[in-house]
Scaffold this active site. Structure first.
Site, short mmCIF file in Angstrom:
data_model
loop_
_atom_site.label_atom_id
_atom_site.label_comp_id
_atom_site.label_asym_id
_atom_site.label_seq_id
_atom_site.Cartn_x
_atom_site.Cartn_y
_atom_site.Cartn_z
N GLU A 131 4.06 -12.27 -0.79
CA GLU A 131 3.81 -12.99 0.46
C GLU A 131 3.35 -14.41 0.20
O GLU A 131 3.74 -15.33 0.93
CB GLU A 131 2.75 -12.26 1.29
CG GLU A 131 2.46 -12.98 2.60
CD GLU A 131 1.48 -12.27 3.49
OE1 GLU A 131 1.39 -12.65 4.67
OE2 GLU A 131 0.81 -11.33 3.02
N ASP B 212 2.25 -7.40 -1.08
CA ASP B 212 1.38 -8.04 -0.10
C ASP B 212 -0.03 -7.91 -0.66
O ASP B 212 -0.60 -6.82 -0.66
CB ASP B 212 1.49 -7.35 1.26
CG ASP B 212 0.78 -8.13 2.37
OD1 ASP B 212 -0.06 -9.00 2.04
OD2 ASP B 212 1.05 -7.87 3.55
N ILE C 163 -3.02 -8.95 0.29
CA ILE C 163 -3.99 -8.50 1.28
C ILE C 163 -3.28 -8.40 2.61
O ILE C 163 -3.00 -9.42 3.26
CB ILE C 163 -5.22 -9.43 1.39
CG1 ILE C 163 -5.94 -9.56 0.04
CG2 ILE C 163 -6.18 -8.89 2.45
CD1 ILE C 163 -7.15 -10.49 0.07
N ASP C 164 -2.97 -7.20 3.01
CA ASP C 164 -2.42 -6.97 4.35
C ASP C 164 -3.61 -6.78 5.28
O ASP C 164 -4.45 -5.92 5.05
CB ASP C 164 -1.55 -5.72 4.35
CG ASP C 164 -0.94 -5.46 5.72
OD1 ASP C 164 -0.39 -6.41 6.30
OD2 ASP C 164 -1.04 -4.33 6.20
N THR D 19 -5.37 -9.87 6.43
CA THR D 19 -6.22 -10.93 5.89
C THR D 19 -7.33 -11.33 6.85
O THR D 19 -8.46 -11.60 6.44
CB THR D 19 -5.39 -12.16 5.50
OG1 THR D 19 -4.43 -11.78 4.51
CG2 THR D 19 -6.26 -13.27 4.93
N ASP E 135 5.20 -6.51 4.54
CA ASP E 135 4.44 -5.71 5.49
C ASP E 135 4.97 -4.28 5.56
O ASP E 135 4.22 -3.33 5.79
CB ASP E 135 4.52 -6.31 6.90
CG ASP E 135 3.95 -7.71 6.99
OD1 ASP E 135 2.82 -7.91 6.51
OD2 ASP E 135 4.62 -8.60 7.55
#
Length: 253
Positions: A57, A74, A76-77, A79, A201
């Site tokens: 990402e 990802d 940190i999904d 954030t 995601d």
């Protein structure tokens, strides 16, 4: 790799974290931890799988364009949850072969809950195989969703939710798509939908959901993707799909 990245993110959150940049809008933030966790995963992959491609990402595509294997990360999904200390954010890591996701892991940064899946071999958490909800009545379904960062998209999504909520048990907006998909995989919510998901995601959480028995797709037979993702038990998919189609859930900005 996901566990180590989650540990890094957790440590940086305890030490204090600030916004490093913004992306699509001023509220679409990137923290230093996002970048550090993704870099950590990418460096590990370069050591272990130097011929593979990586899509992240924060840093985009790396590696050879003709690689059969591509990793999707990802760091940190969720954030914004992470930034505010809401304990609902995760590291999501998946791998695809020839364009098909074959394995994935989603790990909650705060509490260490971890979901895994491999194509054709089920979805798991803490050694337990996951099965999705068996709910058939849309009116009794607890449905999760999320919103984009563009104000015009959020306005459209709010209208969709306003049209849907009289027809379901309730709506949950938890703020991390990968975790929403994992929650649906084990029946913590009955179903999930959202417009605007990127590959990072969807990749790992989507496989977890699929392997737990959920039907994952878009509208009118299309594949799940940026236009819309619907994840629901097979018996609930059609009524939810039809309601979302009537509300133009894939429309708007």
């Amino acid at each position: 790799m996901a566990r180590e990245a989650a540990a890094t993110a957790y440590r940086m959150r305890v030490q204090g974290v600030s916004v490093a940049a913004t992306k699509s809008t001023i509220t679409d933030v990137v923290t230093a931890a996002d970048r550090a966790a993704e870099q950590q995963v990418c460096e590990a992959l370069r050591r272990l799988r130097p011929e593979d491609a990586v899509l992240g990402e924060e840093f985009g595509e790396a590696g050879t364009g003709d690689a059969a294997v591509r990793w999707i990360v990802d760091p940190i999904d969720g954030t914004v949850n992470y930034l505010y200390g809401v304990p609902h954010s995760a590291v999501s890591l998946a791998v695809e072969v020839d364009g098909t996701v074959v394995a994935g892991v989603v790990r909650n940064i705060v509490n260490g809950e971890e979901w895994t899946a491999t194509a054709g071999h089920g979805a798991w958490r803490d050694g337990q195989r996951l099965r999705c909800s068996t709910e058939l009545d849309l009116g009794q379904a607890l449905v999760a969703t999320g919103f984009g960062y563009d104000p015009r998209r959020r306005e459209h999504q709010a209208r969709v939710v306003a049209g849907l909520i009289p027809h379901v048990r309730d709506i949950r907006r938890l703020g991390a798509a990968a975790l929403d998909l994992c929650f649906a995989a084990e029946g913590r919510v009955d179903a999930y939908f959202e417009k605007g998901l990127a590959a990072w995601d969807l990749a790992a959480g989507g496989l977890v959901a699929t392997e737990a028995g959920l039907r994952v797709g878009g509208l009118a037979g299309t594949a799940a993707g940026p236009d819309l993702v619907i994840a629901a038990p097979p018996g609930l998919f059609a009524p939810l799909h039809d309601r979302l189609a009537a509300l133009d859930a894939a429309g708007g900005p």
